[in-house]
Design an enzyme around this catalytic site. Structure first.
Site, PDB file in Angstrom:
ATOM      1  N   CYS A  32       1.383  -0.259  10.945  1.00  9.37           N
ATOM      2  CA  CYS A  32       0.974  -1.425  10.165  1.00  9.37           C
ATOM      3  C   CYS A  32       1.089  -2.730  10.939  1.00  9.37           C
ATOM      4  CB  CYS A  32       1.735  -1.543   8.853  1.00  9.37           C
ATOM      5  SG  CYS A  32       1.439  -0.162   7.767  1.00  9.37           S
ATOM      6  N   ASP A  81      11.531 -11.113   6.499  1.00  6.73           N
ATOM      7  CA  ASP A  81      11.113  -9.817   5.989  1.00  6.73           C
ATOM      8  C   ASP A  81      12.249  -8.847   6.312  1.00  6.73           C
ATOM      9  OD1 ASP A  81      10.147  -7.271   5.690  1.00  6.73           O
ATOM     10  OD2 ASP A  81       8.384  -7.542   6.972  1.00  6.73           O
ATOM     11  N   LYS A 108      13.587   2.211   1.377  1.00  5.67           N
ATOM     12  CA  LYS A 108      14.003   2.415   2.773  1.00  5.67           C
ATOM     13  C   LYS A 108      15.524   2.424   2.890  1.00  5.67           C
ATOM     14  CE  LYS A 108       9.933  -0.068   4.465  1.00  5.67           C
ATOM     15  NZ  LYS A 108       9.031   0.871   5.121  1.00  5.67           N
ATOM     16  N   HIS A 165       4.820  -6.728  10.293  1.00  8.61           N
ATOM     17  CA  HIS A 165       4.149  -5.772   9.414  1.00  8.61           C
ATOM     18  C   HIS A 165       2.997  -6.491   8.705  1.00  8.61           C
ATOM     19  CE1 HIS A 165       3.710  -3.175   5.848  1.00  8.61           C
ATOM     20  NE2 HIS A 165       4.271  -2.237   6.577  1.00  8.61           N
ATOM     21  N   GLN A 178      13.272  -3.706   7.086  1.00  7.72           N
ATOM     22  CA  GLN A 178      13.940  -2.804   8.030  1.00  7.72           C
ATOM     23  C   GLN A 178      15.344  -3.277   8.368  1.00  7.72           C
ATOM     24  OE1 GLN A 178      12.693   0.004   8.866  1.00  7.72           O
ATOM     25  NE2 GLN A 178      10.520  -0.238   8.398  1.00  7.72           N
TER      26      GLN A 178
END
Ligand SMILES: Cc1ncc(COP(=O)(O)O)c(C=O)c1O
Lengths: 398, 141
Positions: free
Chosen positions: A353, A189, A215, A112, A192
């Site tokens: 993104c 990261d 999220k 991302h 997700q």
């Protein structure tokens, strides 16, 4: 499952853009309202009951996050505005002071923007190098490919635990082991990943982790930066101001507070923090195991139905989360999204993104369906029915 | 304009867009135009001969509405003076904002008459206009 918990789902709408943001259950909304209605005081400030209550709720979320990701210490959990801010703090507050010219950072082409652009800035500022771990034929990261990219200049591996384009899960535990054997830091990261699968930072031995509340059924504008305590101690606060200092008589005598307060300058997003706590309780109640199991079932159901449709090109037949990326033959992804929108179906079109992914996958844009546990087989049937009619798509896309 | 005619015009210009070619020679000014809220992204190449727009071409990736609108716009602006072009552009904006406008002037541009009803798609139809307007205004400075 649990559809009745989500106010939006009583409407005639099919929401399939969960990787962008998830829906919010009523309990999270109520909890935030409770703060605004019943104890809307500042945190860490007042010497009165209301403010004490705020502190309790605020710190209670920190405890919940700590348990949720199995951090060792409470101080390792820092509240931020989201994964983006967390990643920027990690890069600019820690690595900008640690890396030197020609040091190498490994990322991938499916990261991302928020895990690419902060590093690009250090390329310009410090002369570090950003290198890309090659993806395999299914756009996965393999340990072998990581190994091949490591040399004595490699200082950081910064990758998504699960990507937002393909939904592939990276072998984080194996990567951290390899990295630490070579004195390399690992930044994950988790935007997700944390909403979908159990992340145990101790077991995975992650150095830094970033994720967002919105999220994972939580509010927008709140996220978490996790860092191992001994590393966070060296993370220089980007924001200076109220709440994070002990004293500042003159520029030479500025004393900052301990972790994690030092990294949370200013009045925080209190309602957001409290809402995040409620979201974590909510997910815990359902159970992350059940959540990912349901996502896999739904995804398999969707994929099996899409595969026979000739005019649909699926980018990721395989995936570890609820993401299906595809294109409709000769139709621009945005037009597919507009078409579905006419039937109240929300999907995302674009590059998600991850602008540099096109160099690996060869397509610039895709339609992305991202499922979460509250989606249903009937919703998928509706989607598939519309997508299987090519003439209808072309006729109604404008 | 009939609904079916509008559709046919848009589809024709989407499937067979005119002037879709990249121009690298120096006579052409290149302008990029994109929508921040979506993924439409076009490069427009424009060649002025004093006050006249001698040629326009484009390339890039965008949705059916943007591509067709670009093709139609270019067709209608070539050989116009800058002032005439600006008039065309402003009429197009007026139409997409649901205001009164000169229908005759816009020709095939009328196909986007109802686009203002579809909120986010208005930006797709006006995308090339915003690019070309900027280029014309720059050239007048
Ligand atoms: C993989 C990944 N990383 C980072 C982010 C950024 O998260 P946020 O916008 O909440 O800061 C996202 C959000 O789309 C994401 O999918």
């Amino acid at each position: 499952m649990n559809r009745e918990d989500f106010p939006l789902l009583s409407e005639d709408i099919i929401y399939l853009d969960n990787s962008a943001t998830s829906l919010k259950p009523k309990c999270v909304i109520n909890k935030m309202n409770e703060y605004y209605e019943k104890y809307p005081a500042n945190a860490h400030r007042g010497d009165y009951d209301l403010s004490f209550k705020v502190d309790q709720e605020y710190e209670n979320t920190r405890e919940l996050v700590k348990k949720f990701i199995n951090a060792k210490y409470l101080e390792e959990v820092v509240f931020t505005s989201g994964a983006t801010e967390s990643l920027n703090m990690i890069v600019n507050g820690f690595f900008a002071n640690y890396l030197e010219k020609d040091d190498e950072v490994l990322i991938t082409t499916s990261e991302h923007a928020s895990n690419v652009l902060p590093w690009f800035r250090l390329v310009k500022k410090l002369g570090i190098k950003v290198k890309y771990i090659p993806l395999d034929d299914h756009y996965y990261v393999t340990l072998d490919n990581v190994k091949k990219m490591i040399n004595n200049k490699t200082k950081v591996i910064s990758i998504a635990g699960i990507t937002n384009v393909i939904g592939d899960e990276r072998p984080i535990k194996e990567i951290t082991k390899l990295a630490h054997d070579n004195n390399i830091f690992v930044v994950v990261d988790g935007a997700q990943m944390v909403p979908h699968i159990k992340v145990d930072v101790k077991d995975l031995d992650i150095d830094f982790l970033a994720f967002s509340g919105h999220k994972m059924c939580g509010p927008t504008g709140i996220g978490v930066l996790y860092g191992k305590k001994e590393l966070l101690e060296h993370l220089e606060p980007i924001n200076l101001g109220g709440g994070m200092n002990e004293s500042f008589d003159n520029p030479d005598e500025v004393i900052l507070k301990e972790l994690p307060t030092r990294l949370e300058a200013g009045t925080p997003n209190i309602a957001g923090v409290i809402g995040l706590g409620e979201a974590i309780k909510y997910l815990n109640n359902i159970g992350l195991d059940k959540i990912i199991e349901q996502e896999h079932k739904l995804r398999k159901y969707l994929i099996d139905k899409l595969i026979p449709i000739k005019h649909i090109d699926i980018i990721n037949i395989e995936s570890d989360s609820g993401i299906v990326a595809f294109n409709v033959d000769k139709v621009f992804s945005q037009d597919v999204a507009y078409f579905l929108n006419k039937y109240n179906i929300c999907v995302r079109a674009g590059n998600h993104c991850a602008k540099i992914l096109k160099s690996s996958v060869g397509v610039t844009n895709t339609v992305r369906v991202s499922l979460y546990f509250y989606n249903t087989y009937e919703e998928i049937d509706n989607l598939v029915m519309l997508l299987s009619d090519y003439e209808k798509i072309v006729k109604e896309m404008i | 304009m009939e609904e079916e005619t509008k559709r046919a015009i848009i589809m024709e210009h989407y499937e067979n867009p005119l002037h879709r070619v990249r121009k690298d020679n120096e006579d052409y000014i290149k302008i990029n135009t994109n929508n921040s809220s979506c993924i439409d992204n076009l490069d427009i190449y424009i060649k002025f001969n004093k006050d006249i727009i001698e040629d326009i071409t484009f390339e890039g990736e965008a949705c059916a509405i943007s591509i067709s609108s670009t093709s139609i716009m270019i067709n209608n602006l070539i050989n116009k003076t800058k002032e005439e072009a600006l008039e065309y552009i402003h009429n197009f904006y007026d139409m997409t904002n649901g205001k009164e406008y000169n229908e005759e002037l816009l020709k095939e541009g009328n196909a986007y008459h109802d686009i203002y009803k579809q909120g986010n798609r208005k930006n797709c139809a006006t995308l090339p206009y915003r690019g070309i307007e900027k280029a014309i205004l720059e050239s007048l400075k």
